[in-house]
Design a protein around this motif. Structure first.
Motif, PDB file in Angstrom:
ATOM      1  N   THR A  96     -24.676  27.051   0.231  1.00  0.00           N
ATOM      2  CA  THR A  96     -24.754  28.469   0.720  1.00  0.00           C
ATOM      3  C   THR A  96     -24.634  29.423  -0.710  1.00  0.00           C
ATOM      4  O   THR A  96     -25.093  30.293  -0.480  1.00  0.00           O
ATOM      5  CB  THR A  96     -23.490  28.792   1.626  1.00  0.00           C
ATOM      6  N   LYS A  97     -24.390  28.762  -1.540  1.00  0.00           N
ATOM      7  CA  LYS A  97     -23.948  29.314  -2.954  1.00  0.00           C
ATOM      8  C   LYS A  97     -25.077  29.226  -3.973  1.00  0.00           C
ATOM      9  O   LYS A  97     -25.559  30.165  -4.895  1.00  0.00           O
ATOM     10  CB  LYS A  97     -22.705  29.675  -3.263  1.00  0.00           C
ATOM     11  N   LYS A  98     -25.495  27.782  -4.105  1.00  0.00           N
ATOM     12  CA  LYS A  98     -26.409  27.397  -5.111  1.00  0.00           C
ATOM     13  C   LYS A  98     -27.472  26.772  -4.714  1.00  0.00           C
ATOM     14  O   LYS A  98     -28.027  26.221  -5.590  1.00  0.00           O
ATOM     15  CB  LYS A  98     -25.349  26.452  -6.035  1.00  0.00           C
ATOM     16  N   ASN A  99     -28.319  26.994  -3.656  1.00  0.00           N
ATOM     17  CA  ASN A  99     -29.259  26.441  -3.329  1.00  0.00           C
ATOM     18  C   ASN A  99     -29.969  27.453  -2.334  1.00  0.00           C
ATOM     19  O   ASN A  99     -29.546  28.034  -1.265  1.00  0.00           O
ATOM     20  CB  ASN A  99     -28.903  25.095  -2.242  1.00  0.00           C
ATOM     21  N   ASN A 100     -31.344  27.174  -2.337  1.00  0.00           N
ATOM     22  CA  ASN A 100     -32.229  28.309  -1.656  1.00  0.00           C
ATOM     23  C   ASN A 100     -33.053  27.481  -0.380  1.00  0.00           C
ATOM     24  O   ASN A 100     -33.687  27.793   0.214  1.00  0.00           O
ATOM     25  CB  ASN A 100     -33.117  28.704  -2.441  1.00  0.00           C
ATOM     26  N   ASP A 101     -32.590  26.416  -0.275  1.00  0.00           N
ATOM     27  CA  ASP A 101     -32.671  25.491   0.978  1.00  0.00           C
ATOM     28  C   ASP A 101     -31.979  25.917   2.209  1.00  0.00           C
ATOM     29  O   ASP A 101     -30.956  25.651   2.443  1.00  0.00           O
ATOM     30  CB  ASP A 101     -32.705  24.036   0.578  1.00  0.00           C
ATOM     31  N   PHE A 102     -32.456  26.823   3.039  1.00  0.00           N
ATOM     32  CA  PHE A 102     -31.921  27.443   4.193  1.00  0.00           C
ATOM     33  C   PHE A 102     -31.532  26.451   5.301  1.00  0.00           C
ATOM     34  O   PHE A 102     -30.428  26.388   6.045  1.00  0.00           O
ATOM     35  CB  PHE A 102     -32.779  28.608   4.781  1.00  0.00           C
ATOM     36  N   CYS A 109     -23.220  24.341   7.287  1.00  0.00           N
ATOM     37  CA  CYS A 109     -22.330  25.336   8.013  1.00  0.00           C
ATOM     38  C   CYS A 109     -22.179  24.700   9.347  1.00  0.00           C
ATOM     39  O   CYS A 109     -21.242  24.731   9.865  1.00  0.00           O
ATOM     40  CB  CYS A 109     -22.938  26.642   8.069  1.00  0.00           C
ATOM     41  N   TYR A 110     -23.226  24.147   9.891  1.00  0.00           N
ATOM     42  CA  TYR A 110     -23.027  23.766  11.434  1.00  0.00           C
ATOM     43  C   TYR A 110     -22.163  22.475  11.395  1.00  0.00           C
ATOM     44  O   TYR A 110     -21.185  22.488  12.458  1.00  0.00           O
ATOM     45  CB  TYR A 110     -24.500  23.109  11.555  1.00  0.00           C
ATOM     46  N   TYR A 111     -22.254  21.655  10.590  1.00  0.00           N
ATOM     47  CA  TYR A 111     -21.334  20.620  10.582  1.00  0.00           C
ATOM     48  C   TYR A 111     -20.112  20.627  10.043  1.00  0.00           C
ATOM     49  O   TYR A 111     -18.780  20.167  10.295  1.00  0.00           O
ATOM     50  CB  TYR A 111     -21.990  19.156   9.779  1.00  0.00           C
ATOM     51  N   SER A 112     -19.947  21.782   9.374  1.00  0.00           N
ATOM     52  CA  SER A 112     -18.610  22.463   8.847  1.00  0.00           C
ATOM     53  C   SER A 112     -17.797  22.849  10.126  1.00  0.00           C
ATOM     54  O   SER A 112     -16.646  22.752  10.294  1.00  0.00           O
ATOM     55  CB  SER A 112     -18.554  23.633   7.834  1.00  0.00           C
ATOM     56  N   GLY A 113     -18.556  23.536  10.716  1.00  0.00           N
ATOM     57  CA  GLY A 113     -18.071  23.961  12.345  1.00  0.00           C
ATOM     58  C   GLY A 113     -17.637  22.961  13.055  1.00  0.00           C
ATOM     59  O   GLY A 113     -16.640  23.032  13.900  1.00  0.00           O
ATOM     60  N   TRP A 114     -18.261  21.942  13.089  1.00  0.00           N
ATOM     61  CA  TRP A 114     -17.883  20.630  13.915  1.00  0.00           C
ATOM     62  C   TRP A 114     -16.694  20.060  13.335  1.00  0.00           C
ATOM     63  O   TRP A 114     -15.640  19.628  14.350  1.00  0.00           O
ATOM     64  CB  TRP A 114     -18.873  19.663  14.000  1.00  0.00           C
ATOM     65  N   VAL A 115     -16.273  19.967  12.159  1.00  0.00           N
ATOM     66  CA  VAL A 115     -15.152  19.314  11.621  1.00  0.00           C
ATOM     67  C   VAL A 115     -13.812  20.293  12.088  1.00  0.00           C
ATOM     68  O   VAL A 115     -12.801  19.978  12.543  1.00  0.00           O
ATOM     69  CB  VAL A 115     -15.199  19.315  10.165  1.00  0.00           C
TER      70      VAL A 115
END
Length: 207
Positions: A96-102, A109-115
């Motif tokens: 989310t900070k170092k990549n432009n691959d949305f 973010c989605y799998y962070s949410g799952w964890v």
């Protein structure tokens, strides 16, 4: 698994066995193949991911973060517990900070949410899912956005917020309808949840 995928997977695994104990020159191939298989053959994808024994030594920073993401994704798709896969939090920060691959940022973010969800931190899970939706909105991947909205609805439902859940289930259904892929089964799941939310709303109104 079809014959081509089976042969390619077997070849990679044989190469892995010959390089145990040192950084794996096949690590990038294993990760790329796992990514290709993860939607249709998640069990094979996980087998490839688990055959990468020294990811910290075998990848650069970006690829290691992507490995962490694909590993959580593969474990989740194989219905394995992921509450201890906390490296996904670092992957989320990176993408989310170092990549432009949305799309990658949305998945992180989605799998962070799952964890967080499996850890019982539902408030942070909602925030992660909303971050995922904001990145997915910047892509043309309506199916991914539909998946995220569906799970936001599921979290709201688990907390008894049925009106909010209804809104997200309806969003998910519309997104699946817009997707060029065949998402009829997922649309049916959305419609089922929408119907249940209407019933729960009416029942709560009577109380």
């Amino acid at each position: 698994m079809n014959t081509i995928y089976r042969k390619q997977t077997l070849f990679l695994l044989i190469a892995v066995l010959s390089s145990c104990g040192k950084p794996q020159p096949q690590a990038s191939q294993l990760l790329a193949r796992a990514e290709q298989l993860i939607e249709d053959y998640p069990d094979s994808a996980l087998m490839l991911i688990d055959s990468i024994f020294y990811p910290e030594k075998s990848f650069n920073k970006k690829d290691y973060m992507y490995y962490c993401l694909v590993r959580v994704q593969a474990r989740h798709k194989n219905y394995l517990p992921i509450s201890e896969d906390t490296l996904i939090f670092e992957a989320k920060k990176y993408f989310t900070k170092k990549n432009n691959d949305f799309k990658t940022a949305a998945l992180a973010c989605y799998y962070s949410g799952w964890v967080h969800r499996e850890q019982g931190d539902l408030n942070q899970a909602i925030l992660d899912y909303k971050d995922a939706a904001s990145y997915a909105d910047k892509t043309n991947n309506t199916a991914l956005n539909g998946l995220i909205q569906y799970n936001i609805g599921a979290l709201f439902r688990s907390q008894g917020l049925f009106d909010e859940a209804l809104h997200n289930y309806q969003l998910a259904e519309q997104l699946y309808l817009q997707s060029p892929e065949d998402n009829r089964e997922k649309q049916v799941h959305c419609q089922s949840e929408i119907g249940q939310m209407f019933i729960l709303h009416l029942e709560n109104g009577k109380n």
